[in-house]
Design a protein around this motif. Structure first.
Motif, PDB file in Angstrom:
ATOM      1  N   ASP A 224       0.816  -1.220   0.000  1.00  0.00           N
ATOM      2  CA  ASP A 224       0.000   0.000   0.000  1.00  0.00           C
ATOM      3  C   ASP A 224       0.850   1.269   0.000  1.00  0.00           C
ATOM      4  OD1 ASP A 224      -2.078  -1.814   0.167  1.00  0.00           O
ATOM      5  OD2 ASP A 224      -2.336  -1.570   2.331  1.00  0.00           O
ATOM      6  N   PRO A 226       2.464   4.724  -1.460  1.00  0.00           N
ATOM      7  CA  PRO A 226       2.167   5.764  -2.457  1.00  0.00           C
ATOM      8  C   PRO A 226       3.096   5.638  -3.659  1.00  0.00           C
ATOM      9  CG  PRO A 226       2.266   6.700  -0.255  1.00  0.00           C
ATOM     10  CD  PRO A 226       2.772   5.289  -0.127  1.00  0.00           C
ATOM     11  N   ASP A 233      -0.442  -5.675  -1.950  1.00  0.00           N
ATOM     12  CA  ASP A 233      -1.359  -4.625  -1.503  1.00  0.00           C
ATOM     13  C   ASP A 233      -2.653  -5.207  -0.933  1.00  0.00           C
ATOM     14  OD1 ASP A 233       0.439  -2.720  -2.274  1.00  0.00           O
ATOM     15  OD2 ASP A 233      -0.618  -2.129  -4.101  1.00  0.00           O
ATOM     16  N   ARG A 237      -7.413  -1.711  -1.317  1.00  0.00           N
ATOM     17  CA  ARG A 237      -6.559  -0.535  -1.393  1.00  0.00           C
ATOM     18  C   ARG A 237      -6.878   0.323  -2.625  1.00  0.00           C
ATOM     19  NH1 ARG A 237      -0.862   0.593  -3.992  1.00  0.00           N
ATOM     20  NH2 ARG A 237      -0.565   2.693  -3.193  1.00  0.00           N
ATOM     21  N   GLU A 238      -6.972   1.646  -2.443  1.00  0.00           N
ATOM     22  CA  GLU A 238      -7.102   2.592  -3.537  1.00  0.00           C
ATOM     23  C   GLU A 238      -5.747   3.248  -3.769  1.00  0.00           C
ATOM     24  OE1 GLU A 238     -10.224   5.388  -3.128  1.00  0.00           O
ATOM     25  OE2 GLU A 238     -11.785   3.874  -2.835  1.00  0.00           O
ATOM     26  N   PHE A 239      -5.343   3.290  -5.030  1.00  0.00           N
ATOM     27  CA  PHE A 239      -4.017   3.813  -5.345  1.00  0.00           C
ATOM     28  C   PHE A 239      -3.875   5.272  -4.925  1.00  0.00           C
ATOM     29  CE2 PHE A 239      -1.109   6.077  -8.193  1.00  0.00           C
ATOM     30  CZ  PHE A 239       0.053   5.350  -7.976  1.00  0.00           C
ATOM     31  N   GLU A 240      -2.714   5.586  -4.368  1.00  0.00           N
ATOM     32  CA  GLU A 240      -2.371   6.958  -3.989  1.00  0.00           C
ATOM     33  C   GLU A 240      -1.056   7.325  -4.678  1.00  0.00           C
ATOM     34  OE1 GLU A 240      -0.901   9.481  -0.034  1.00  0.00           O
ATOM     35  OE2 GLU A 240      -1.698   7.444   0.191  1.00  0.00           O
ATOM     36  N   ALA A 241      -1.044   8.426  -5.391  1.00  0.00           N
ATOM     37  CA  ALA A 241       0.176   8.846  -6.086  1.00  0.00           C
ATOM     38  C   ALA A 241       1.238   9.288  -5.092  1.00  0.00           C
ATOM     39  CB  ALA A 241      -0.141   9.988  -7.046  1.00  0.00           C
TER      40      ALA A 241
END
Length: 536
Positions: A224, A226, A233, A237-241
């Motif tokens: 997880d 960034p 992951d 989980r939502e992707f974070e730049a």
């Protein structure tokens, strides 16, 4: 879209504008080609697998190499591509083999590394020709047991890299594979086009690569993170730049020091050094473009320091390897001033945006510094299509820029994008008229293409807004075609434009421009022919 016209640009540069490294004969060979030897006790092995267009150096790989070499990680970088390139061409030239056949019996293309050969690297029988050499690398990796392997993906090498990783994992199940590169700029594209990774760096590597590799060599399996997608992951989980890296001057510029610089030239002794004076695009509003990232720049001194370094090796031809060379109008002017001040004898090529600030005096300054070839992504050639594509300039500025650039002594090239939503038959006629009127100032039409509906572009993200319709569900199409939607599977309304209409307009423009004496380049002609064949 930018990538397609970028290849056309490089092709023309290669054919017309390279300096050659001083030599007594045209052919580079015979030379001693380095052996590929994987070192023992590595933490991280960084690989550039074939193919990458030659003679362009692996700019992104070099930045990653520089980040890791002083990080406490025992790292080795191998540019497999450059070694395979010289193995192939030296055998072909020295043994006078005009025809080379694949194991399947199919005739090999004239130059596998030419940018028109990209589709060949997606064919298994083509890869089979190089596979024994790949297997030797895999064998060494299995024997030497590095903790992790990094692979740079560039579109050309996607299929070979997938076969490579699958075979490696069969024999070394615990090795960690990190992927990155051009194919990995978006979290919804990279993992779809290349699934054989443990970790994938999304976008630029600077914010994440050091800490990621250091964690892996400690036998940790972080998740997880960034800027990173991984097999570890969390399911939800939502992707974070990752945070945007801004201080470009703090980065050591690439020196490609894993082999002597001498090897970065073609079989006929031509070279091309990529210079990244900026990252991102200051405009970032063109609706067809999938490369709309925040703009950052290097200082003029920092850029010219890199150029001066290479002139000491008798290498003088530089390509501004970036989306928006004049994204900071004054910064480019000052880069040229610094070149002139140091009296460097260089040859510079790049792509500029049309801009009313690009005056005759501006182009003369660029020419004095060494610019010999500039390409303009005009894209829309009528007042209406410029607005439809959100180009941010007028036809008046197009006329002024092309005339002033050409009259300053710089080879002036352009492209055109055909079939955008809202385009009319009147726009086609107006486009032909403008290009014909400007034929004295257009040295070459380098790329002509129908609109590519690229993932990440404004047209793709907000397709309903532009009355773009799909012949299947959009989500399903994206899963099947993660980089761009095939031309036959979408159309736009008001007016109705499908690929049949786009090709008809392309043919009409080609015929009339040819008749009216507008120069159309060989790459553009090949693209047009490919589009025609697909549509027939």
């Amino acid at each position: 879209m930018k990538r397609t016209v970028f290849k056309a640009f490089l092709k023309k540069i290669y054919e017309k504008f390279f300096f050659r490294v001083p030599a007594l004969k045209l052919s580079l060979y015979p030379i001693e080609i380095p052996e590929i030897v994987v070192e023992a006790d590595l933490d991280f092995l960084l690989l550039e697998l074939p193919a990458r267009y030659m003679p362009l150096m692996p700019n992104g790989l070099a930045y990653v190499h520089n980040l890791l070499k002083d990080s406490g990680v025992k790292c080795q970088t191998i540019d497999v591509n450059i070694i395979f390139y010289h193995r192939y061409h030296s055998q072909k030239i020295l043994n006078k083999r005009n025809k080379i056949y694949m194991p399947s019996g199919r005739l090999m293309v004239e130059d596998p590394w030419d940018n028109t050969s990209e589709a060949e690297w997606a064919k298994d029988d083509f890869i089979d020709y190089f596979w024994p050499q790949i297997e030797d690398i895999i064998r060494q990796i299995v024997e030497q047991k590095p903790k992790a392997v990094g692979i740079s993906l560039n579109g050309f090498n996607r299929r070979l890299a997938s076969r490579f990783v699958k075979k490696l994992k069969e024999q070394a199940v615990n090795i960690v594979v990190i992927a990155g590169g051009y194919d990995c700029v978006y979290p919804y594209v990279g993992p779809q086009v290349f699934q054989d990774y443990d970790y994938m760096v999304i976008g630029e590597a600077e914010p994440v690569i050091k800490s990621l590799v250091q964690a892996i060599i400690r036998r940790e399996r972080p998740k997880d993170l960034p800027g990173v997608v991984s097999k570890f992951d969390s399911p939800s989980r939502e992707f974070e730049a990752a945070p945007l890296f801004r201080d470009l001057d703090s980065l050591e510029f690439p020196k490609y020091e894993w082999v002597p610089q001498f090897y970065y030239q073609t079989f006929d002794r031509k070279h091309l050094i990529p210079i990244t004076g900026s990252r991102g695009c200051n405009w970032s509003k063109c609706r067809f473009c999938a490369e709309c990232f925040p703009f950052r720049k290097r200082s003029p001194k920092n850029v010219v320091d890199e150029m001066e370094y290479w002139t000491k090796f008798s290498m003088h031809t530089f390509h501004f390897n970036e989306s928006d060379v004049n994204g900071d109008h004054q910064n480019l002017f000052e880069i040229c001033s610094e070149i002139i001040k140091r009296e460097l004898k260089v040859r510079l090529v790049g792509q500029l945006r049309i801009d009313k600030r690009n005056t005759k005096e501006y182009f003369e300054h660029l020419h004095k510094a060494g610019f010999t070839h500039l390409r303009f992504g005009v894209d829309g050639w009528s007042t209406n299509t410029l607005k439809l594509q959100c180009k941010g300039y007028t036809m008046e500025s197009v006329y002024q820029n092309l005339k002033d650039c050409h009259d300053s002594g710089i080879f002036t090239a352009v492209n055109i994008v055909i079939g955008v939503p809202g385009e009319t038959d009147d726009d086609v006629e107006e486009s032909i008229s403008h290009m014909t009127n400007l034929r004295s100032y257009i040295d070459l039409v380098e790329s002509m293409n129908t609109l590519i509906l690229a993932a990440g572009s404004e047209y793709f993200r907000n397709s309903d807004k532009y009355k773009i319709r799909f012949r299947e569900k959009k989500e399903s199409l994206l899963r099947q075609h993660p980089t761009s939607i095939p031309e036959a599977l979408w159309f736009s309304e008001d007016p109705y434009i499908d690929q049949k209409v786009r090709v008809e307009r392309l043919n009409k423009i080609c015929k009339k421009l040819h008749k009216n004496g507008v120069a159309i380049g060989s790459f553009a002609s090949k693209v047009v022919e490919k589009i025609r064949k697909k549509a027939s």
